[in-house]
Design a protein around this motif. Sequence first.
Motif, PDB file in Angstrom:
ATOM      1  N   VAL A 285       8.653  14.836   4.531  1.00 58.90           N
ATOM      2  CA  VAL A 285       8.730  14.078   3.223  1.00 58.90           C
ATOM      3  C   VAL A 285       8.945  14.703   2.302  1.00 58.90           C
ATOM      4  O   VAL A 285       8.424  16.019   2.075  1.00 58.90           O
ATOM      5  CB  VAL A 285       7.389  13.186   3.290  1.00 58.90           C
TER       6      VAL A 285
ATOM      7  N   ASP B 117       8.013  15.283  -1.617  1.00 61.01           N
ATOM      8  CA  ASP B 117       6.968  14.727  -2.274  1.00 61.01           C
ATOM      9  C   ASP B 117       6.249  15.947  -3.132  1.00 61.01           C
ATOM     10  O   ASP B 117       6.039  17.082  -2.832  1.00 61.01           O
ATOM     11  CB  ASP B 117       5.725  14.568  -1.237  1.00 61.01           C
TER      12      ASP B 117
ATOM     13  N   ILE C  20       6.172   7.676  -1.313  1.00 64.03           N
ATOM     14  CA  ILE C  20       6.055   7.368   0.058  1.00 64.03           C
ATOM     15  C   ILE C  20       4.472   6.984   0.427  1.00 64.03           C
ATOM     16  O   ILE C  20       3.695   7.541  -0.008  1.00 64.03           O
ATOM     17  CB  ILE C  20       6.508   8.506   0.669  1.00 64.03           C
TER      18      ILE C  20
ATOM     19  N   ARG D  76       3.340   9.277   4.951  1.00 68.45           N
ATOM     20  CA  ARG D  76       3.053  10.640   4.442  1.00 68.45           C
ATOM     21  C   ARG D  76       2.410  11.613   5.524  1.00 68.45           C
ATOM     22  O   ARG D  76       2.412  12.572   6.020  1.00 68.45           O
ATOM     23  CB  ARG D  76       2.461  10.808   3.254  1.00 68.45           C
TER      24      ARG D  76
ATOM     25  N   ALA E 208       3.816  12.737   8.736  1.00 64.50           N
ATOM     26  CA  ALA E 208       5.285  13.902   8.605  1.00 64.50           C
ATOM     27  C   ALA E 208       4.494  15.490   9.122  1.00 64.50           C
ATOM     28  O   ALA E 208       3.386  15.685   9.038  1.00 64.50           O
ATOM     29  CB  ALA E 208       5.430  14.046   7.048  1.00 64.50           C
TER      30      ALA E 208
END
Length: 156
Positions: free
Chosen positions: A71, A73, A109, A114, A117
């Motif tokens: 992800v 982020d 997200i 998350r 991931a």
Amino acid sequence: MRVHICAVGRLRKGPEKDLVDDYLTRFDRTGRGLSLGPAQVIEVDDRKGGGMSAEAALLEKALPKGATLCVLDERGTVETSPKFAKRLAGWRDGGASDLAFVIGGADGIDPALRAKAHHGLSFGKMVWPHMLVRVMLAEQLYRAASILSGGPYHRS
Ligand SMILES: C[S@@+](CC[C@H](N)C(=O)[O-])C[C@H]1O[C@@H](n2cnc3c(N)ncnc32)[C@H](O)[C@@H]1O
């Protein structure tokens, strides 16, 4: 290892889309001999305005089964380009067939997605617009393939 960029929202024709297309074409060409790529962009659109959780459901549906999940982020790991290249090679050498990068929408997200991931990748602590994050990721993929191929694109 096939690469998927799964993103919320549609990128309209314009400079960002041109850059993403250009870098992913270069990534495919450079990665071919390294078992990296091809790369494709998967876009999901929640027209009902269901927020993060509705977007997460659409993203999960679109993700290839069994894909290694990374992800994007701002709270994730900040790393150098050579480290990112090593990470890609590690996933490939570990037997991953599909690697999926997820870029969220305006709200980010969903925490549940998350949490699933394998890795969270940050492009710094600042929040970037999702279309720029796509461009940055596509460029870093090309840069990583160049690093792994010993090409001259990356100079450190
Ligand atoms: C406009 S941002 C949403 C920010 C949202 N407020 C949040 O808390 O995540 C849209 C998407 O771009 C990506 N993004 C934005 N800034 C980033 C950064 N510094 N590093 C990695 N990804 C980023 C993330 O995937 C994020 O979900």
